[in-house]
Scaffold this motif. Structure first.
Motif, mmCIF file in Angstrom:
data_model
loop_
_atom_site.group_PDB
_atom_site.id
_atom_site.type_symbol
_atom_site.label_atom_id
_atom_site.label_comp_id
_atom_site.label_asym_id
_atom_site.label_seq_id
_atom_site.Cartn_x
_atom_site.Cartn_y
_atom_site.Cartn_z
ATOM 1 N N MET A 1 -63.930 5.594 43.817
ATOM 2 C CA MET A 1 -65.164 5.242 42.856
ATOM 3 C C MET A 1 -64.599 4.317 41.654
ATOM 4 N N GLY A 2 -63.460 4.813 41.350
ATOM 5 C CA GLY A 2 -63.167 4.072 39.993
ATOM 6 C C GLY A 2 -63.009 2.507 40.308
ATOM 7 N N ARG A 3 -62.281 2.247 41.543
ATOM 8 C CA ARG A 3 -62.058 1.013 41.942
ATOM 9 C C ARG A 3 -63.060 0.129 42.277
ATOM 10 N N VAL A 4 -64.250 0.819 42.659
ATOM 11 C CA VAL A 4 -65.235 0.111 42.982
ATOM 12 C C VAL A 4 -66.164 -0.286 41.622
ATOM 13 N N VAL A 5 -66.331 0.518 40.512
ATOM 14 C CA VAL A 5 -66.721 0.226 39.325
ATOM 15 C C VAL A 5 -65.805 -1.050 38.714
ATOM 16 N N LYS A 6 -64.432 -0.765 38.821
ATOM 17 C CA LYS A 6 -63.807 -1.934 38.095
ATOM 18 C C LYS A 6 -63.840 -3.122 38.988
ATOM 19 N N GLY A 7 -64.325 -2.995 40.083
ATOM 20 C CA GLY A 7 -64.347 -4.412 41.067
ATOM 21 C C GLY A 7 -65.751 -5.139 40.638
ATOM 22 N N ALA A 9 -67.106 -4.955 37.832
ATOM 23 C CA ALA A 9 -66.970 -5.559 36.481
ATOM 24 C C ALA A 9 -66.231 -6.763 36.525
ATOM 25 N N ALA A 10 -64.930 -6.959 37.304
ATOM 26 C CA ALA A 10 -64.270 -8.145 37.616
ATOM 27 C C ALA A 10 -64.897 -9.128 38.208
ATOM 28 N N ARG A 12 -68.347 -9.645 38.001
ATOM 29 C CA ARG A 12 -69.395 -10.097 37.187
ATOM 30 C C ARG A 12 -68.629 -11.015 36.242
ATOM 31 N N GLN A 13 -67.466 -10.818 35.884
ATOM 32 C CA GLN A 13 -66.591 -11.559 34.981
ATOM 33 C C GLN A 13 -65.959 -12.864 35.530
ATOM 34 N N GLY A 14 -66.036 -12.956 36.814
ATOM 35 C CA GLY A 14 -65.655 -14.167 37.448
ATOM 36 C C GLY A 14 -64.054 -13.806 37.604
ATOM 37 N N ASP A 15 -63.474 -12.760 37.451
ATOM 38 C CA ASP A 15 -61.942 -12.628 37.461
ATOM 39 C C ASP A 15 -61.498 -12.292 38.730
ATOM 40 N N LEU A 16 -61.214 -13.316 39.400
ATOM 41 C CA LEU A 16 -60.746 -13.344 40.892
ATOM 42 C C LEU A 16 -59.459 -12.630 41.153
ATOM 43 N N LYS A 17 -58.712 -12.933 40.089
ATOM 44 C CA LYS A 17 -57.471 -12.188 40.313
ATOM 45 C C LYS A 17 -57.348 -10.659 40.052
ATOM 46 N N ALA A 18 -58.154 -10.093 39.083
ATOM 47 C CA ALA A 18 -58.340 -8.514 39.024
ATOM 48 C C ALA A 18 -59.142 -8.148 40.324
#
Length: 113
Positions: A1-7, A9-10, A12-18
């Motif tokens: 679940m942690g990876r989903v939450v981070k995903g 956020a990334a 929404r921020q437009g951080d395709l690398k993250a």
């Protein structure tokens, strides 16, 4: 679940690398913790990890005729196709007549027509 939450956020921020790195981590988890995949799909996953222009990737689908999905920079499309094909067919030359790469664009999601 942690990876989903981070995903989320990334994304929404437009951080395709993250976001892409998290997709690669998901692929790693499937292979190493859930023992899924076949040698051919795992090879594609491993090749994707070092090709410039690929932000992230993992295999998708179940059983025979699975595929790998990659999040890419479209400016690298030709180079990605060339290098993926070269490296994959060096490992699995028996698939030279059926291996293929397809590029798709995403849509804006669910909406009323």
């Amino acid at each position: 679940m942690g990876r989903v939450v981070k995903g989320v956020a990334a994304w929404r921020q437009g951080d395709l690398k993250a976001f892409g790195q998290l997709v690669f981590e998901s692929g790693y988890s499937s292979i190493n913790y859930w023992e899924t995949g076949c040698p051919e799909l795992i090879a594609i996953y491993e090749i994707m990890k070092h090709i410039p222009g690929i932000y992230g990737g993992r295999f998708s689908g179940a059983g025979f005729k699975g595929c790998c999905v990659g999040l890419i920079n479209p400016d690298y499309k030709e180079q990605i196709a060339e290098q993926m094909t070269k490296e994959y067919l060096a490992l699995f030359p028996q698939y030279k007549d059926i291996f293929s790469i397809h590029f798709c664009k995403t849509d804006d999601g669910v909406r009323e027509i």
